[in-house]
Motif scaffolding. Sequence first.
Motif, PDB file in Angstrom:
ATOM      1  N   ASP A   1       0.845  -1.185   0.000  1.00  0.00           N
ATOM      2  CA  ASP A   1       0.000   0.000   0.000  1.00  0.00           C
ATOM      3  C   ASP A   1       0.883   1.237   0.000  1.00  0.00           C
ATOM      4  O   ASP A   1       1.798   1.360   0.824  1.00  0.00           O
ATOM      5  CB  ASP A   1      -0.915   0.008   1.225  1.00  0.00           C
ATOM      6  CG  ASP A   1      -1.945  -1.098   1.165  1.00  0.00           C
ATOM      7  OD1 ASP A   1      -2.552  -1.279   0.090  1.00  0.00           O
ATOM      8  OD2 ASP A   1      -2.143  -1.786   2.182  1.00  0.00           O
ATOM      9  N   VAL A   2       0.605   2.157  -0.925  1.00  0.00           N
ATOM     10  CA  VAL A   2       1.402   3.367  -1.067  1.00  0.00           C
ATOM     11  C   VAL A   2       0.530   4.580  -0.743  1.00  0.00           C
ATOM     12  O   VAL A   2      -0.589   4.700  -1.244  1.00  0.00           O
ATOM     13  CB  VAL A   2       1.970   3.505  -2.494  1.00  0.00           C
ATOM     14  CG1 VAL A   2       2.768   4.791  -2.643  1.00  0.00           C
ATOM     15  CG2 VAL A   2       2.816   2.294  -2.850  1.00  0.00           C
ATOM     16  N   THR A   3       1.065   5.467   0.102  1.00  0.00           N
ATOM     17  CA  THR A   3       0.417   6.735   0.410  1.00  0.00           C
ATOM     18  C   THR A   3       1.444   7.839   0.207  1.00  0.00           C
ATOM     19  O   THR A   3       2.541   7.780   0.755  1.00  0.00           O
ATOM     20  CB  THR A   3      -0.098   6.780   1.862  1.00  0.00           C
ATOM     21  OG1 THR A   3      -1.031   5.711   2.053  1.00  0.00           O
ATOM     22  CG2 THR A   3      -0.782   8.107   2.163  1.00  0.00           C
TER      23      THR A   3
ATOM     24  N   TYR B   1       6.673  19.510  -1.402  1.00  0.00           N
ATOM     25  CA  TYR B   1       7.388  18.514  -0.605  1.00  0.00           C
ATOM     26  C   TYR B   1       6.566  17.232  -0.673  1.00  0.00           C
ATOM     27  O   TYR B   1       5.361  17.248  -0.434  1.00  0.00           O
ATOM     28  CB  TYR B   1       7.525  18.995   0.842  1.00  0.00           C
ATOM     29  CG  TYR B   1       8.166  17.990   1.755  1.00  0.00           C
ATOM     30  CD1 TYR B   1       9.542  17.824   1.773  1.00  0.00           C
ATOM     31  CD2 TYR B   1       7.395  17.200   2.605  1.00  0.00           C
ATOM     32  CE1 TYR B   1      10.142  16.889   2.616  1.00  0.00           C
ATOM     33  CE2 TYR B   1       7.982  16.273   3.445  1.00  0.00           C
ATOM     34  CZ  TYR B   1       9.357  16.119   3.445  1.00  0.00           C
ATOM     35  OH  TYR B   1       9.942  15.198   4.273  1.00  0.00           O
ATOM     36  N   ASN B   2       7.208  16.120  -1.007  1.00  0.00           N
ATOM     37  CA  ASN B   2       6.532  14.832  -1.161  1.00  0.00           C
ATOM     38  C   ASN B   2       7.067  13.850  -0.124  1.00  0.00           C
ATOM     39  O   ASN B   2       8.274  13.628  -0.044  1.00  0.00           O
ATOM     40  CB  ASN B   2       6.791  14.278  -2.568  1.00  0.00           C
ATOM     41  CG  ASN B   2       6.189  12.902  -2.797  1.00  0.00           C
ATOM     42  OD1 ASN B   2       5.222  12.508  -2.153  1.00  0.00           O
ATOM     43  ND2 ASN B   2       6.763  12.172  -3.719  1.00  0.00           N
ATOM     44  N   GLU B   3       6.160  13.277   0.649  1.00  0.00           N
ATOM     45  CA  GLU B   3       6.536  12.204   1.564  1.00  0.00           C
ATOM     46  C   GLU B   3       5.708  10.987   1.165  1.00  0.00           C
ATOM     47  O   GLU B   3       4.493  10.994   1.259  1.00  0.00           O
ATOM     48  CB  GLU B   3       6.263  12.598   3.001  1.00  0.00           C
ATOM     49  CG  GLU B   3       6.785  11.558   3.979  1.00  0.00           C
ATOM     50  CD  GLU B   3       6.719  12.022   5.418  1.00  0.00           C
ATOM     51  OE1 GLU B   3       7.440  12.973   5.753  1.00  0.00           O
ATOM     52  OE2 GLU B   3       5.928  11.453   6.166  1.00  0.00           O
ATOM     53  N   LEU B   4       6.401   9.955   0.695  1.00  0.00           N
ATOM     54  CA  LEU B   4       5.764   8.729   0.238  1.00  0.00           C
ATOM     55  C   LEU B   4       6.088   7.621   1.226  1.00  0.00           C
ATOM     56  O   LEU B   4       7.227   7.492   1.666  1.00  0.00           O
ATOM     57  CB  LEU B   4       6.300   8.368  -1.159  1.00  0.00           C
ATOM     58  CG  LEU B   4       5.845   7.050  -1.773  1.00  0.00           C
ATOM     59  CD1 LEU B   4       5.710   7.218  -3.281  1.00  0.00           C
ATOM     60  CD2 LEU B   4       6.822   5.924  -1.471  1.00  0.00           C
ATOM     61  N   LYS B   5       5.061   6.851   1.574  1.00  0.00           N
ATOM     62  CA  LYS B   5       5.246   5.737   2.499  1.00  0.00           C
ATOM     63  C   LYS B   5       4.699   4.469   1.858  1.00  0.00           C
ATOM     64  O   LYS B   5       3.595   4.469   1.318  1.00  0.00           O
ATOM     65  CB  LYS B   5       4.521   6.013   3.814  1.00  0.00           C
ATOM     66  CG  LYS B   5       4.739   4.933   4.853  1.00  0.00           C
ATOM     67  CD  LYS B   5       4.256   5.247   6.261  1.00  0.00           C
ATOM     68  CE  LYS B   5       3.083   6.100   6.417  1.00  0.00           C
ATOM     69  NZ  LYS B   5       2.568   6.164   7.780  1.00  0.00           N
TER      70      LYS B   5
ATOM     71  N   VAL C   1      10.275   4.622   2.780  1.00  0.00           N
ATOM     72  CA  VAL C   1       9.843   6.013   2.889  1.00  0.00           C
ATOM     73  C   VAL C   1      10.679   6.840   1.918  1.00  0.00           C
ATOM     74  O   VAL C   1      11.896   6.682   1.843  1.00  0.00           O
ATOM     75  CB  VAL C   1      10.029   6.550   4.325  1.00  0.00           C
ATOM     76  CG1 VAL C   1       9.689   8.029   4.398  1.00  0.00           C
ATOM     77  CG2 VAL C   1       9.176   5.768   5.310  1.00  0.00           C
ATOM     78  N   LEU C   2      10.013   7.720   1.180  1.00  0.00           N
ATOM     79  CA  LEU C   2      10.688   8.655   0.292  1.00  0.00           C
ATOM     80  C   LEU C   2      10.402  10.061   0.774  1.00  0.00           C
ATOM     81  O   LEU C   2       9.248  10.408   1.036  1.00  0.00           O
ATOM     82  CB  LEU C   2      10.184   8.505  -1.150  1.00  0.00           C
ATOM     83  CG  LEU C   2      10.633   9.586  -2.135  1.00  0.00           C
ATOM     84  CD1 LEU C   2      12.124   9.425  -2.463  1.00  0.00           C
ATOM     85  CD2 LEU C   2       9.797   9.562  -3.405  1.00  0.00           C
TER      86      LEU C   2
END
Length: 175
Positions: free
Chosen positions: A137-139, A152-156, A166-167
């Motif tokens: 699952d990607v958020t 600003y992008n925070e991907l989990k 985590v990105l």
Amino acid sequence: MSWRTGIAAVMAPLALIGCASTPQEGFDPIARAEAPYFDPMVFFLGESVGRGELSKLLSGTVPVRVESAGRMLRPGVLELVQVVTEGDKAPRTRRWEIRKAGEGRWEGTLTDADGLVELYAKGNLLTIQYRMDGNYDVTQRLTLAPDGRSAYNELKVELLGATVAVLAEEIVKTS
């Protein structure tokens, strides 16, 4: 294999969950606000470059660069083509197709996704959710800067509710 060995094999990676955290060096998250409004059809139209760090549970942290080009395929449908370079790996290309689905909502497809991609905006915050092959699952939570030219992008990435990657990335419009 005994049931104890099987449980240990499943639990060992979960014990390392705390190792996947948001890379902080060089990234200052943008405060959430009601304005400017984050419309992905506007922000991703044209060219942009993302630079960040990807932290994976079992393989450490690597730099990531994403070169994006967005164009309208037809009225109301945005195509976003991205060339992603992750560490020393060869660049790979992925393609998004995004369309309006209601007030503050969009949906679409992504070559990395297994099924529908859903996007929701509230003020300057855009949330993107989808599932990847393997039941990951990607958020993504993107926060638009006041000038509307960067985010600003925070991907989990989660597997069975546990964070495995985590990105943290800054995206800047170049056209």
